[in-house]
Design a protein around this motif. Structure first.
Motif, PDB file in Angstrom:
ATOM      1  N   UNK A  58       0.833  -1.205   0.000  1.00 32.61           N
ATOM      2  CA  UNK A  58       0.000   0.000   0.000  1.00 32.61           C
ATOM      3  C   UNK A  58       0.867   1.254   0.000  1.00 32.61           C
ATOM      4  N   UNK A  59       2.058   1.135   0.590  1.00 36.43           N
ATOM      5  CA  UNK A  59       3.012   2.242   0.608  1.00 36.43           C
ATOM      6  C   UNK A  59       4.420   1.662   0.563  1.00 36.43           C
ATOM      7  N   UNK A  60       5.281   2.288  -0.217  1.00 37.47           N
ATOM      8  CA  UNK A  60       6.690   1.897  -0.291  1.00 37.47           C
ATOM      9  C   UNK A  60       7.518   3.058   0.233  1.00 37.47           C
ATOM     10  N   UNK A  61       8.331   2.762   1.237  1.00 39.40           N
ATOM     11  CA  UNK A  61       9.171   3.768   1.877  1.00 39.40           C
ATOM     12  C   UNK A  61      10.615   3.464   1.498  1.00 39.40           C
ATOM     13  N   UNK A  62      11.262   4.440   0.886  1.00 37.31           N
ATOM     14  CA  UNK A  62      12.644   4.270   0.446  1.00 37.31           C
ATOM     15  C   UNK A  62      13.527   5.220   1.230  1.00 37.31           C
ATOM     16  N   UNK A  63      14.555   4.664   1.862  1.00 33.15           N
ATOM     17  CA  UNK A  63      15.515   5.478   2.611  1.00 33.15           C
ATOM     18  C   UNK A  63      16.763   4.641   2.882  1.00 33.15           C
ATOM     19  N   UNK A  64      17.812   5.281   3.379  1.00 33.31           N
ATOM     20  CA  UNK A  64      19.030   4.544   3.703  1.00 33.31           C
ATOM     21  C   UNK A  64      18.817   3.782   5.012  1.00 33.31           C
ATOM     22  N   UNK A  66      20.920   3.584   7.595  1.00 37.83           N
ATOM     23  CA  UNK A  66      21.239   4.412   8.758  1.00 37.83           C
ATOM     24  C   UNK A  66      20.127   5.404   9.110  1.00 37.83           C
ATOM     25  N   UNK A  67      19.481   5.986   8.106  1.00 32.43           N
ATOM     26  CA  UNK A  67      18.375   6.906   8.378  1.00 32.43           C
ATOM     27  C   UNK A  67      17.171   6.148   8.944  1.00 32.43           C
ATOM     28  N   UNK A  68      16.928   4.922   8.453  1.00 31.48           N
ATOM     29  CA  UNK A  68      15.840   4.127   9.015  1.00 31.48           C
ATOM     30  C   UNK A  68      16.101   3.843  10.498  1.00 31.48           C
ATOM     31  N   UNK A  69      17.338   3.530  10.846  1.00 32.94           N
ATOM     32  CA  UNK A  69      17.661   3.254  12.253  1.00 32.94           C
ATOM     33  C   UNK A  69      17.434   4.496  13.117  1.00 32.94           C
ATOM     34  N   UNK A  70      17.736   5.662  12.585  1.00 33.28           N
ATOM     35  CA  UNK A  70      17.466   6.908  13.311  1.00 33.28           C
ATOM     36  C   UNK A  70      15.960   7.122  13.464  1.00 33.28           C
ATOM     37  N   UNK A  71      15.213   6.831  12.416  1.00 31.18           N
ATOM     38  CA  UNK A  71      13.759   6.946  12.458  1.00 31.18           C
ATOM     39  C   UNK A  71      13.205   5.976  13.500  1.00 31.18           C
ATOM     40  N   UNK A  72      13.696   4.746  13.471  1.00 34.26           N
ATOM     41  CA  UNK A  72      13.264   3.731  14.433  1.00 34.26           C
ATOM     42  C   UNK A  72      13.579   4.162  15.870  1.00 34.26           C
ATOM     43  N   UNK A  73      14.764   4.730  16.064  1.00 36.91           N
ATOM     44  CA  UNK A  73      15.198   5.143  17.403  1.00 36.91           C
ATOM     45  C   UNK A  73      14.475   6.389  17.899  1.00 36.91           C
ATOM     46  N   UNK A  74      13.808   7.078  16.999  1.00 38.98           N
ATOM     47  CA  UNK A  74      13.103   8.295  17.383  1.00 38.98           C
ATOM     48  C   UNK A  74      13.963   9.539  17.327  1.00 38.98           C
ATOM     49  N   UNK A  79       8.411  13.301   9.367  1.00 38.11           N
ATOM     50  CA  UNK A  79       8.073  14.444   8.517  1.00 38.11           C
ATOM     51  C   UNK A  79       9.334  15.159   8.059  1.00 38.11           C
ATOM     52  N   UNK A  80      10.270  15.338   8.975  1.00 38.42           N
ATOM     53  CA  UNK A  80      11.539  15.978   8.633  1.00 38.42           C
ATOM     54  C   UNK A  80      12.292  15.153   7.588  1.00 38.42           C
ATOM     55  N   UNK A  81      12.313  13.838   7.775  1.00 41.92           N
ATOM     56  CA  UNK A  81      12.996  12.950   6.825  1.00 41.92           C
ATOM     57  C   UNK A  81      12.363  13.058   5.439  1.00 41.92           C
ATOM     58  N   UNK A  82      11.042  13.096   5.403  1.00 33.82           N
ATOM     59  CA  UNK A  82      10.330  13.194   4.128  1.00 33.82           C
ATOM     60  C   UNK A  82      10.592  14.547   3.459  1.00 33.82           C
ATOM     61  N   UNK A  83      10.454  15.617   4.229  1.00 31.41           N
ATOM     62  CA  UNK A  83      10.619  16.967   3.670  1.00 31.41           C
ATOM     63  C   UNK A  83      12.054  17.242   3.223  1.00 31.41           C
ATOM     64  N   UNK A  84      13.028  16.597   3.871  1.00 30.19           N
ATOM     65  CA  UNK A  84      14.434  16.823   3.518  1.00 30.19           C
ATOM     66  C   UNK A  84      14.918  15.864   2.434  1.00 30.19           C
ATOM     67  N   UNK A  85      14.056  14.947   1.998  1.00 33.05           N
ATOM     68  CA  UNK A  85      14.437  14.017   0.941  1.00 33.05           C
ATOM     69  C   UNK A  85      15.138  12.765   1.440  1.00 33.05           C
ATOM     70  N   UNK A  86      15.262  12.593   2.757  1.00 29.49           N
ATOM     71  CA  UNK A  86      15.906  11.397   3.296  1.00 29.49           C
ATOM     72  C   UNK A  86      14.984  10.178   3.212  1.00 29.49           C
TER      73      UNK A  86
END
Length: 125
Positions: A58-64, A66-74, A79-86
């Motif tokens: 339903x949705x495909x999320x593409x990122x590195x 290391x950035x996913x681990x930061x997202x997971x860790x909080x 929103x910041x990741x999306x707006x900055x292109x990460x």
């Protein structure tokens, strides 16, 4: 914090197994593209996590990774990741926004497990 994406996805899967309501809060299939590795978080039914691509996400999320681990860790806001292109999202963006609830539940469950003593024996001297 999870040391690898595999550990993070494992924690998300365990959190969904421990709390049957988590999958129903997302109610869709998220596919993650982390470099050359893909993961599927299926939040239909009881919920499951597996390495590999979904047949119809339903949705495909593409990122590195290391950035996913930061997202997971909080430490990285979605929103910041999306707006900055990460983070790039293809498909249902609203569904992708529900990822924060899954990662928060997995972190909370992991913190609770880490705080629970295991083994029950006396500490080593």
């Amino acid at each position: 914090m999870a040391a690898s994406a595999s550990e993070a996805f494992d924690a998300i899967g365990k959190a969904m197994q421990a709390d049957a309501t988590l999958a129903s809060k997302v109610c869709g299939v998220l596919q993650f593209e982390l470099g050359s590795v893909s993961w599927t978080v299926d939040c239909t039914g009881e919920g499951s996590v597996a390495e590999g691509r979904a047949s119809a996400p339903d949705a495909t999320i593409t990122m590195s990774a290391p950035d996913f681990l930061k997202l997971y860790a909080g430490t990285l806001n979605g929103t910041t990741a999306y707006m900055s292109g990460k983070m790039k999202i293809k498909g249902n963006i609203g569904l992708a926004q529900k990822l924060a609830g899954l990662t928060a539940a997995a972190r909370k469950r992991g913190a609770a497990a880490a705080a629970t003593p295991s083994g029950g024996g006396a500490p080593a001297a």
